[in-house]
Write an enzyme that holds these catalytic residues in place. Structure first.
Site, PDB file in Angstrom:
ATOM      1  N   CYS A  27      33.970  53.207  37.930  1.00  0.00           N
ATOM      2  CA  CYS A  27      34.597  52.790  36.667  1.00  0.00           C
ATOM      3  C   CYS A  27      35.009  51.334  36.791  1.00  0.00           C
ATOM      4  CB  CYS A  27      35.765  53.698  36.288  1.00  0.00           C
ATOM      5  SG  CYS A  27      37.215  53.493  37.329  1.00  0.00           S
ATOM      6  N   CYS A  63      44.417  31.974  38.121  1.00  0.00           N
ATOM      7  CA  CYS A  63      43.644  30.741  37.966  1.00  0.00           C
ATOM      8  C   CYS A  63      43.814  29.876  39.208  1.00  0.00           C
ATOM      9  CB  CYS A  63      44.131  29.953  36.754  1.00  0.00           C
ATOM     10  SG  CYS A  63      43.359  30.499  35.232  1.00  0.00           S
TER      11      CYS A  63
END
Ligand code: ZN
Length: 385
Positions: A343, A191
């Site tokens: 992927c 964050c």
């Protein structure tokens, strides 16, 4: 209901809005009073979860954190106040909870949750709310919950997107069924690096509190077997059905996990990407793929993830061939075409590329870093998970 603590006259007044709900009622409130919930982390997600669970009258809240309140936390970690800056988060949380509801017993675990202490810490609680912000702790909490048979109320956030679920191996899939492998550490912005809008953890943490209460009350339908995805910018919720992975090392048919492991090593096992993007011989970088697509090169993009992952996001033009069905599909592939396997983070796709090579496909490369790297480096509008 025998065995549950009685409610005092003060508690009857305090919880009046619960007591009139048939789904709670006096017995449910007594159940909450007897309940023990562990909050792993009292930051962005743990703040609203702790406040609502305390307000709701959960009798015992265990708090795990070893951090100190920083001024930059206050934009979202609403459990803490300006006067708490520099104070331990647990001391700050305990004081706020005591003020909010003195009937709640707070148990402080002022430590980092590790493989050495997790089982002992989690053991004493009915429900675990994972408010951690890192992958090693998420896998640790999941595995400890699987081993102890406890529900893990999961939440995570990134910028404007959040997700939540309840992983409970006794009733449904676990976190490893959803995310078998951790993302490569170089693709995990915190964050701190990525930013987060302060309300978002408030929403996801509140959802976690709601799920914890439902689990304790035995009411409603929990998020067991469902992944809730929230996009704050679109103000949209989506839901994905989750199934237990029979090959899950933690909760599958033949689990191999019989104790906690070194989660820092597990999540950091992949060597960090070199600063210059030099792919392995069978890999190509997202920039190389972008260039190839921009030049309209004839590339066949094979996305080897699962359907639900493909539904979340995929590189435009790619074709879904889940790794598990690659064997049966390999024979139908044109051996002369140029393939790129894709992927989530580049592990499964490398496996797929190696397999296809062994099947006689001449030109096949794996997208290094997967859709995650594509989202980070090429298409910031792409949904991430
Ligand atoms: Zn599992």
């Amino acid at each position: 209901m025998p065995g549950l603590p009685a409610l005092t006259p003060e508690e009857l007044r305090r919880y009046a809005r619960h007591l009139i709900l048939p789904q709670v009622g006096p017995d449910g409130q007594r159940r909450l009073k007897a309940a023990r919930v562990l909050l792993v982390g009292v930051g962005g997600l743990g703040s609203p979860a702790a406040l609502y669970l305390a307000a709701a009258g959960v009798g015992t809240l265990g708090l795990v954190d070893h951090d100190v309140v920083d001024a930059s936390n206050l934009q979202r970690q609403v459990l803490h106040g300006t006067k708490d800056v520099g104070r331990s988060k647990l001391a700050s949380a305990a004081a706020r909870i005591a003020d909010l509801n003195p009937g709640v017993a707070v148990e402080r675990h002022e430590a980092r949750l590790t493989s050495a202490n997790a089982l002992a810490v989690l053991e004493g609680y009915d429900v675990v709310v994972d408010g951690s912000d890192n992958f090693p702790t998420r896998y640790l909490v999941n595995d400890a919950c699987v081993l102890l048979g406890k529900p893990d109320v999961y939440g995570s956030i990134f910028r404007f997107e959040g997700q939540a679920s309840v992983f409970w191996a006794q009733r449904g899939p676990c976190y490893r069924c959803l995310y078998r492998d951790p993302p490569p550490p170089e693709l995990v912005p915190s964050c701190e690096d990525a930013g987060v809008l302060g309300v978002l953890p408030g929403i996801i943490g509140s959802i976690q509190a709601m799920e914890a209460l439902k689990l304790l009350l035995g009411a409603g339908e929990t998020l067991v077997g469902r992944l809730l995805l929230f996009d704050a910018m679109k103000m949209a919720f989506r839901e994905l059905a989750l199934e237990r992975d029979p090959a899950c090392p933690a909760c599958g048919a033949h689990p191999t996990l019989d104790g906690l492991i070194d989660y820092d090593a597990f999540c950091g096992a992949r060597p960090a990407a070199p600063a210059r993007e030099e792919p392995a011989p069978m890999e190509l970088t997202v920039h190389e793929l972008k260039e190839g697509l921009d030049q309209a090169r004839k590339l066949v993009l094979l996305d080897v993830r699962e359907q639900w992952e493909f539904d979340v996001c995929h590189v435009a033009g790619s074709r879904l061939v889940p790794l598990g069905s690659l064997v049966e599909n390999a024979a139908t592939l044109d051996a002369d075409a140029e393939y790129v396997t894709i992927c989530h983070t580049g592990r499964r796709s490398l496996q797929a590329a190696l397999f296809l090579k062994s099947q006689g496909i001449e030109t096949v490369r794996s997208l290094r870093g997967g859709v995650e790297a594509w989202a980070v480096n090429v298409d910031p509008t792409m949904a991430r998970y």
